[in-house]
Design an enzyme around this catalytic site. Structure first.
Site, PDB file in Angstrom:
ATOM      1  N   GLU A  39       7.311 -30.415   6.263  1.00  0.00           N
ATOM      2  CA  GLU A  39       6.559 -29.588   6.235  1.00  0.00           C
ATOM      3  C   GLU A  39       4.943 -29.258   7.171  1.00  0.00           C
ATOM      4  O   GLU A  39       3.792 -29.549   6.219  1.00  0.00           O
ATOM      5  CB  GLU A  39       6.481 -29.133   4.844  1.00  0.00           C
ATOM      6  CG  GLU A  39       7.365 -28.336   4.873  1.00  0.00           C
ATOM      7  CD  GLU A  39       7.582 -27.998   3.241  1.00  0.00           C
ATOM      8  OE1 GLU A  39       7.298 -28.695   2.232  1.00  0.00           O
ATOM      9  OE2 GLU A  39       9.179 -26.744   2.793  1.00  0.00           O
ATOM     10  N   GLU A  60      16.649 -28.030   4.056  1.00  0.00           N
ATOM     11  CA  GLU A  60      15.955 -27.859   2.784  1.00  0.00           C
ATOM     12  C   GLU A  60      15.975 -25.987   2.617  1.00  0.00           C
ATOM     13  O   GLU A  60      16.014 -25.295   3.546  1.00  0.00           O
ATOM     14  CB  GLU A  60      14.529 -28.592   2.668  1.00  0.00           C
ATOM     15  CG  GLU A  60      13.734 -29.476   2.578  1.00  0.00           C
ATOM     16  CD  GLU A  60      12.569 -30.042   2.179  1.00  0.00           C
ATOM     17  OE1 GLU A  60      12.009 -28.741   1.466  1.00  0.00           O
ATOM     18  OE2 GLU A  60      11.878 -30.228   2.502  1.00  0.00           O
TER      19      GLU A  60
END
Ligand code: BG6
Length: 490
Positions: A199, A386
Site C-alpha cells: 500500500e 487483500e
C-alpha cells in the site's frame, strides 16, 4: 462460471501482524514494534523519547510527525501487539498445513526486513533470519503453495527511522537494494512473486507507519515517496536480472470512488479522489510522474529533489503486475455528509450499501469497477492481494464459529471478480483474502477485528492459548478453491 485452473487462490498476511518472535533469532525492532494497540475509538500510538529525555507517544492517525530529535523505542507498561502477533514464528508448520488443507495455491506473507537487517543499514544479513524464511518457503513448497512475498509491509527497521528519519533520507534506497539483493539471491527458485511496498499510497497519509518517516509535511511526504519509487524501480530491474522468472509487482490500497449524486461537482470530486490512488500506480506502471501530480506539487510548493538518472531508473523499473487491496468503496460529496472511513479512505456515507462493524462500507460491485478501471488504464495483470471482512467472531459452546457474515462478504466479492474476468475480460492472476488466519489489525491493533478462516485464541490484551481452530468459512473456502470458484454456496 469459474476461474482458470492456474488462478492463484490463497490468503494474505504480514509479518508485523502475525509473525511475532520479535526478540528471537537476532531480529531488530521495526517501526511496527513501537506502535501500541488501540481500539475502535482510540488511535494506536508510536512511543518515543524526546531529546529532553521525556517518554511520549504520538497517534498514528492523524499523523502529525514526531518532535525533532525524538528516538522511537519501547516503554514499560505499554502493550505492543506485534511482539507476539499470533506467533507464526513458532506455529508456521501447523499454519501452513491448514492452508494446504484448504487447497491454497499461494500464500502471501511479508519478510520482516529487520529480521534480516536488524538496524537496516548493515551490509551483511543476519543468517538466522534468512534460515527462518528458508524454512517457511520450504514448508510452503512441500505443499506446492507458491509464496507471494511483500518485501516491505509497514515494518521498516526502526534503526532507519531513528538514525535517518526513514525514507526521507535517500540512503534508504541503497539499504533497500542491499536487502532485496539478499532476498533475490538467497530465495532464487523458492520465490517467484514479489511486491515491493505494501500500500505505497498510504505513504501520503501515514508515512511513519509505511516508511519510518519521522516528519510530516507535503514536501517530506513527496520526497520520501520519490525515494520509494526509485528504490522499487531499481529492485524490479535487479530482480529480473538475478532471475528472469521473477514477477515483481506494486501494491496499492484501492477502492472505487463514487460521487454521492449526479451533481457534476460530486463527479469531479470523485475523479480528483481517484487520482490520489492512480498517482502511485501511474508512476510504477508507466515509469514517469503524471502531469496532474506535478501540477499538484506546484500548487503545494513541493520541490522534488531528483538526481540525474532518476527518470531513467523509473522507466527501466516498471512493475510486472498490480497487486491491490480492496475492502470498500468510498463516496464523496461536494456538500456536507455523514463522514465514514474504511481502510484509510474517508468520505461520506453511501446510502445504498451496508457497513461492517468498523464502519467500512461493503460493496462487491465496487470490486468489479475497480478491476475494470485498473485493467483498462494499464493493461497489466492484476492481483487482488487483500480483501475481506473484519468482524467479531463468537466461539460457540461446542467450539464452532458460525461466520456466515464472512462467507456472505467473500461470496459477494468473488462473484464480482468472476464477472470481471469472464464477462469483462480482465486479466486477474489471483485472490488472497486478507488475514486468512486471524491476526492483529493494522489500523487498530486489535485482535477482535478478525478476518480469518482459522480462529486464533488470543485477545486484545495478549491473553489466550494461541490455539488454532477452523471456522465455518474454512470448509466453505476449501470448496470454493476446489471448484475453481464455481461453487460459492454456503
Ligand atoms: C491493509 C493492510 O490496509 O488493510 C493490512 O495492508 C491491514 O496490513 C488490512 O491489516 C486491514 O486493515 P485492518 O486495519 O482491519 O487491519
Amino acid at each position: 462460471m469459474s476461474l482458470p485452473k492456474n488462478f492463484l487462490w490463497g490468503g494474505a498476511t504480514a509479518a508485523n501482524q502475525f509473525e511475532g518472535g520479535v526478540f528471537e533469532g537476532g531480529k531488530g525492532l521495526s517501526t511496527a514494534d513501537v506502535v501500541t494497540a488501540g481500539s475502535h475509538t482510540v488511535s494506536r500510538r508510536i512511543t518515543f523519547t524526546t531529546k529532553e529525555g521525556e517518554e511520549c507517544a504520538q497517534d498514528i492517525m492523524p499523523y502529525k510527525g514526531l518532535p525533532e530529535g525524538a528516538v522511537c523505542g519501547l516503554q514499560d507498561g505499554q502493550y505492543y501487539p506485534s511482539h507476539v502477533g499470533i506467533d507464526f514464528y513458532h506455529h508456521y508448520k501447523e499454519d501452513i498445513a491448514l492452508f494446504a488443507e484448504m487447497g491454497f495455491k499461494c500464500f502471501r506473507l511479508s519478510v520482516n526486513w529487520a529480521r534480516l537487517f536488524p538496524v537496516g543499514d548493515e551490509t551483511e544479513p543476519n543468517e538466522e533470519g534468512l534460515k527462518f524464511y528458508d524454512a517457511v518457503f520450504d514448508e510452503l513448497r512441500k505443499y506446492n503453495i507458491e509464496p507471494v512475498v511483500t518485501i516491505s509491509h509497514y515494518e521498516t527497521p526502526l534503526g532507519l527511522a531513528n538514525k535517518y528519519g526513514g525514507w526521507l533520507d535517500r540512503r534508504c534506497i541503497g539499504f533497500f537494494e542491499n536487502y532485496c539483493r539478499t532476498l533475490f539471491t538467497r530465495y532464487k527458485g523458492k520465490v517467484k512473486y514479489w511486491m515491493t511496498f505494501n500500500e505505497i499510497n498510504i505513504m501520503g497519509m501515514l508515512p511513519f507507519f509505511a516508511g519510518g518517516v519521522t516528519q510530516m509535511t507535503p514536501q517530506v511526504q513527496a520526497q520520501a515517496v520519490h525515494h520509494q519509487f526509485v528504490a522499487s524501480a531499481k529492485v524490479v530491474k535487479m530482480g529480473h536480472e538475478i532471475d528472469p522468472e521473477n514477477k515483481i509487482g506494486l501494491m496499492i490500497a484501492y477502492g472505487a470512488t463514487y460521487g454521492l449524486t449526479s451533481r457534476p461537482q460530486d463527479q469531479a470530486l470523485a475523479m480528483e479522489n481517484t487520482k490520489k490512488y492512480h498517482f502511485y500506480s501511474d508512476v510504477m506502471v508507466r515509469g514517469y510522474y503524471p502531469a496532474y501530480q506535478l501540477k499538484e506539487y506546484e500548487r503545494q510548493g513541493v520541490k522534488l529533489e531528483m538526481e540525474a538518472g532518476d527518470d531513467q531508473i523509473l522507466k527501466e523499473g516498471c512493475v510486472d503486475y498490480l497487486g491491490f487491496s480492496y475492502y470498500t468503496s468510498s463516496c464523496v460529496s461536494s456538500e456536507e455528509g455523514e463522514d465514514i472511513g474504511g481502510n484509510f479512505s474517508m468520505g461520506v456515507k453511501n446510502p445504498y450499501v451496508k457497513a461492517s462493524d468498523w464502519g467500512w462500507q461493503i460493496d462487491g460491485i465496487g470490486l468489479r469497477i475497480a478491476l475494470n478501471t485498473l485493467w483498462e488504464r494499464y493493461q497489466k495483470p492484476l492481483f487482488i492481494v487483500e480483501n475481506g471482512l473484519g468482524a467479531v467472531d463468537k466461539v460457540e459452546a461446542d467450539g464452532s464459529i458460525q461466520d456466515d457474515y464472512r462467507i456472505a462478504y467473500l461470496k459477494e466479492h468473488i462473484e464480482q471478480m468472476d464477472i470481471a474476468v469472464n464477462v469483462d475480460g480482465v486479466d486477474l492472476m489471483g485472490y488472497t483474502p486478507w488475514g486468512c488466519i486471524d491476526l492483529v489489525s493494522a489500523g487498530t491493533g486489535e485482535m477482535k477485528k478478525r478476518y480469518g478462516f482459522i480462529y486464533v485464541d488470543r485477545d486484545d490484551e495478549g491473553n489466550g492459548t494461541l490455539a488454532r481452530s477452523k471456522k465455518k468459512s474454512f470448509d466453505w473456502y476449501k470448496k470454493v478453491i476446489a471448484s475453481d470458484g464455481a461453487d460459492l454456496e454456503n
